[in-house]
Scaffold this motif. Sequence first.
Motif, PDB file in Angstrom:
ATOM      1  N   THR A 124      39.551  36.999  60.788  1.00 43.52           N
ATOM      2  CA  THR A 124      40.413  35.885  60.518  1.00 43.52           C
ATOM      3  C   THR A 124      39.922  35.208  59.288  1.00 43.52           C
ATOM      4  N   LYS A 125      38.665  34.901  59.366  1.00 42.06           N
ATOM      5  CA  LYS A 125      37.813  34.185  58.364  1.00 42.06           C
ATOM      6  C   LYS A 125      38.141  34.910  57.270  1.00 42.06           C
ATOM      7  N   PHE A 126      37.560  36.137  57.101  1.00 38.97           N
ATOM      8  CA  PHE A 126      37.782  37.191  56.020  1.00 38.97           C
ATOM      9  C   PHE A 126      39.422  37.069  55.281  1.00 38.97           C
ATOM     10  N   LEU A 127      40.219  37.369  56.025  1.00 45.73           N
ATOM     11  CA  LEU A 127      41.563  37.465  55.384  1.00 45.73           C
ATOM     12  C   LEU A 127      42.365  35.897  55.158  1.00 45.73           C
ATOM     13  N   SER A 128      41.682  34.854  55.863  1.00 46.47           N
ATOM     14  CA  SER A 128      42.227  33.572  55.471  1.00 46.47           C
ATOM     15  C   SER A 128      41.495  33.308  53.798  1.00 46.47           C
ATOM     16  N   LEU A 129      40.290  33.718  53.641  1.00 45.92           N
ATOM     17  CA  LEU A 129      39.464  33.298  52.551  1.00 45.92           C
ATOM     18  C   LEU A 129      40.281  34.170  51.402  1.00 45.92           C
ATOM     19  N   GLN A 130      40.772  35.282  51.613  1.00 50.77           N
ATOM     20  CA  GLN A 130      41.347  35.993  50.461  1.00 50.77           C
ATOM     21  C   GLN A 130      42.334  35.092  49.644  1.00 50.77           C
ATOM     22  N   PRO A 131      43.497  34.585  50.315  1.00 51.13           N
ATOM     23  CA  PRO A 131      44.399  34.034  49.486  1.00 51.13           C
ATOM     24  C   PRO A 131      43.594  32.608  48.581  1.00 51.13           C
ATOM     25  N   LEU A 132      42.967  32.191  49.436  1.00 47.58           N
ATOM     26  CA  LEU A 132      42.265  30.777  48.907  1.00 47.58           C
ATOM     27  C   LEU A 132      41.509  31.234  47.789  1.00 47.58           C
ATOM     28  N   VAL A 133      40.681  32.108  47.769  1.00 46.66           N
ATOM     29  CA  VAL A 133      39.872  32.363  46.643  1.00 46.66           C
ATOM     30  C   VAL A 133      40.701  32.902  45.402  1.00 46.66           C
ATOM     31  N   SER A 134      41.816  33.637  45.754  1.00 50.01           N
ATOM     32  CA  SER A 134      42.633  33.916  44.525  1.00 50.01           C
ATOM     33  C   SER A 134      43.576  32.657  43.716  1.00 50.01           C
ATOM     34  N   LEU A 135      43.609  31.846  44.700  1.00 50.63           N
ATOM     35  CA  LEU A 135      44.144  30.459  44.220  1.00 50.63           C
ATOM     36  C   LEU A 135      43.092  29.715  43.242  1.00 50.63           C
ATOM     37  N   SER A 136      41.735  29.958  43.771  1.00 53.84           N
ATOM     38  CA  SER A 136      40.697  29.000  43.154  1.00 53.84           C
ATOM     39  C   SER A 136      39.761  29.895  41.986  1.00 53.84           C
ATOM     40  N   THR A 137      39.785  30.979  41.843  1.00 55.88           N
ATOM     41  CA  THR A 137      38.664  31.834  41.213  1.00 55.88           C
ATOM     42  C   THR A 137      38.725  31.533  39.899  1.00 55.88           C
ATOM     43  N   SER A 138      39.851  30.978  39.224  1.00 61.84           N
ATOM     44  CA  SER A 138      39.899  30.580  37.969  1.00 61.84           C
ATOM     45  C   SER A 138      39.346  29.126  37.796  1.00 61.84           C
ATOM     46  N   GLN A 139      38.836  28.445  38.878  1.00 64.65           N
ATOM     47  CA  GLN A 139      38.221  27.363  38.905  1.00 64.65           C
ATOM     48  C   GLN A 139      37.114  27.122  39.705  1.00 64.65           C
TER      49      GLN A 139
END
Length: 262
Positions: A124-139
């Motif tokens: 769950t931790k791995f899968l929940s981090l995926q959308p979060l890092v996609s939203l903030s990778t450019s920042q």
Amino acid sequence: MKRELNVFLTAIMFYTRLPCPGWVGHEDSLLNQSTRYLPVVGWVVGCIAAFTFLAGNILFGPSLGILLSMVTSVITTGAFHEDGFADTCDGFGGGWTKERILEIMKDSRVGTYGVVGLILLLGTKFLSLQPLVSLSTSQPLVLILLFVMAHSLSRFVACTFIFTHPYVRLSESKVKPVAQAVERYNLYIGATFALVPLLALSVATLKPALLLLLFPLFVLKLYLGNYFSKWIGGYTGDCLGATQQVSEVLIYLTSILLWKFT
């Protein structure tokens, strides 16, 4: 000032595997007072996890970057909190009396409940981090604050048990010095350290609604507090580790929702 530094480094020494100077003491009183710096330990672990992700993302892509950041955080803490989570799953899953639950939690072996719990938790931790890092990778700053906030705030939720519930573990527990009575001002200091990254993240993203994630954490604390009290009459060190891990995952899941709908 030197004593305060000693208290902080005691927290680093106890809650992580990071090297500390040889003059750092092992006194129970220092460990007891170091509770106020547990959220700052989260800053350190969060920064290590964030920079590992940034490097891993550049070299291998986001999925491996997330996995490497998780591996690094586990190595940094020596799986301290994950071990507590697994023991808690085994104890409350396999025990039906206070004595039996505590006996199972003390056992160094990991049972079915602990293994299944860890797999589900880490997945769950791995899968929940995926959308979060996609939203903030450019920042990069936002991403760093996200990791720091999650690790810091989740540790604060765990340490609040020291101020609100009795400690019930057997006398030989290594966490016993932490659980002894601590002056309440330590709770306020810890809260300040825990809230700073959350406030900074809400400002950096222009999303004050991120502050709402405090509500589900409060509900989680109430639920776990009632659950632990019902079965064992308080908390143990393993319960603190479990609370930290579940709180961290809840922070990620709630952040996804708040990011999407606010």
